[in-house]
Scaffold this motif. Sequence first.
Motif, short mmCIF file in Angstrom:
data_model
loop_
_atom_site.label_atom_id
_atom_site.label_comp_id
_atom_site.label_asym_id
_atom_site.label_seq_id
_atom_site.Cartn_x
_atom_site.Cartn_y
_atom_site.Cartn_z
N GLU A 290 0.86 -1.19 0.00
CA GLU A 290 0.00 0.00 0.00
C GLU A 290 0.88 1.23 0.00
O GLU A 290 1.74 1.37 0.87
N SER B 1 -0.05 4.49 0.36
CA SER B 1 -0.45 5.54 1.29
C SER B 1 0.01 5.18 2.70
O SER B 1 -0.45 4.19 3.27
N ARG C 59 -1.66 2.46 5.04
CA ARG C 59 -0.80 1.32 5.36
C ARG C 59 -0.67 1.14 6.87
O ARG C 59 -0.79 0.04 7.39
N THR D 203 -3.12 -6.29 -1.33
CA THR D 203 -2.49 -5.25 -2.15
C THR D 203 -3.47 -4.18 -2.60
O THR D 203 -4.63 -4.45 -2.90
N ASP D 204 -2.97 -2.95 -2.59
CA ASP D 204 -3.66 -1.85 -3.23
C ASP D 204 -3.49 -2.06 -4.74
O ASP D 204 -2.66 -2.86 -5.17
N MET E 229 -0.52 2.07 -7.34
CA MET E 229 0.73 2.33 -6.62
C MET E 229 1.82 2.66 -7.62
O MET E 229 1.77 2.18 -8.75
N ASN F 287 2.11 -1.59 -9.84
CA ASN F 287 0.75 -1.54 -9.29
C ASN F 287 0.30 -2.93 -8.85
O ASN F 287 0.99 -3.94 -9.07
N THR G 72 -8.87 -1.57 -2.64
CA THR G 72 -8.62 -0.43 -3.51
C THR G 72 -9.82 0.52 -3.57
O THR G 72 -10.92 0.17 -3.16
N SER G 73 -9.57 1.70 -4.10
CA SER G 73 -10.67 2.63 -4.37
C SER G 73 -11.17 2.47 -5.81
O SER G 73 -12.15 3.08 -6.19
N LYS H 114 -11.66 -0.06 -0.27
CA LYS H 114 -10.96 0.34 0.95
C LYS H 114 -11.91 0.80 2.03
O LYS H 114 -13.02 1.23 1.76
#
Length: 190
Positions: free
Chosen positions: A71, A73, A77, A116-117, A120, A124, A147-148, A169
Amino acid sequence: DTTTFREPGVLGSAVIEGHTIRFLEVFDLGNTQHKVGRGSASSRLNEGLPSQADHTSSTNGQRRPRIIFAEDSSFFRNKVKKFLEHEGWDVVACEDGALAWDAMNDPQCEADLLITDIEMPNMNGFELTERVRNSRKWAHLPIVAVTSLAGDADRAHGIRVGVNEYMVKLNRDELLSTAARHLGVSLIAD
């Protein structure tokens, strides 16, 4: 700012139109309430008593479940790492997919789950998932995308590259129950 007003129940602060605003952390406030007056399983961690994970590792010699968490952020994170660790799980938190992949390539690395996000830098979450699925060692590792990016096309792409679960998220309870299911363990009762 997540350091100036650091205390239980305070997530951080921001200056908005000249006023300092403190953001409260609902989960910390709940744990503080338990610690002060209404004991529960979650308060055991705060009081330094053995947790479920300590009991598991000492009674049967198995290591605690380990999660690789990618992540970018730092805010998100740190929050997610904190509530995953509250369950007694080891968390290897990485700032992006490339660092997560590097950690997984360490011969000593053991992991039971990858969270995982998607968005990134450097690598990614889709690229990380593809690498994991194409590796001999990690091909069967469960992968949860948090994720968003919640559109149907993003979700379909995630499933296509090998994500097992895809969630938006900020749903703490859903993430914890999903992680526990993939790890094959129970959550600590609050």
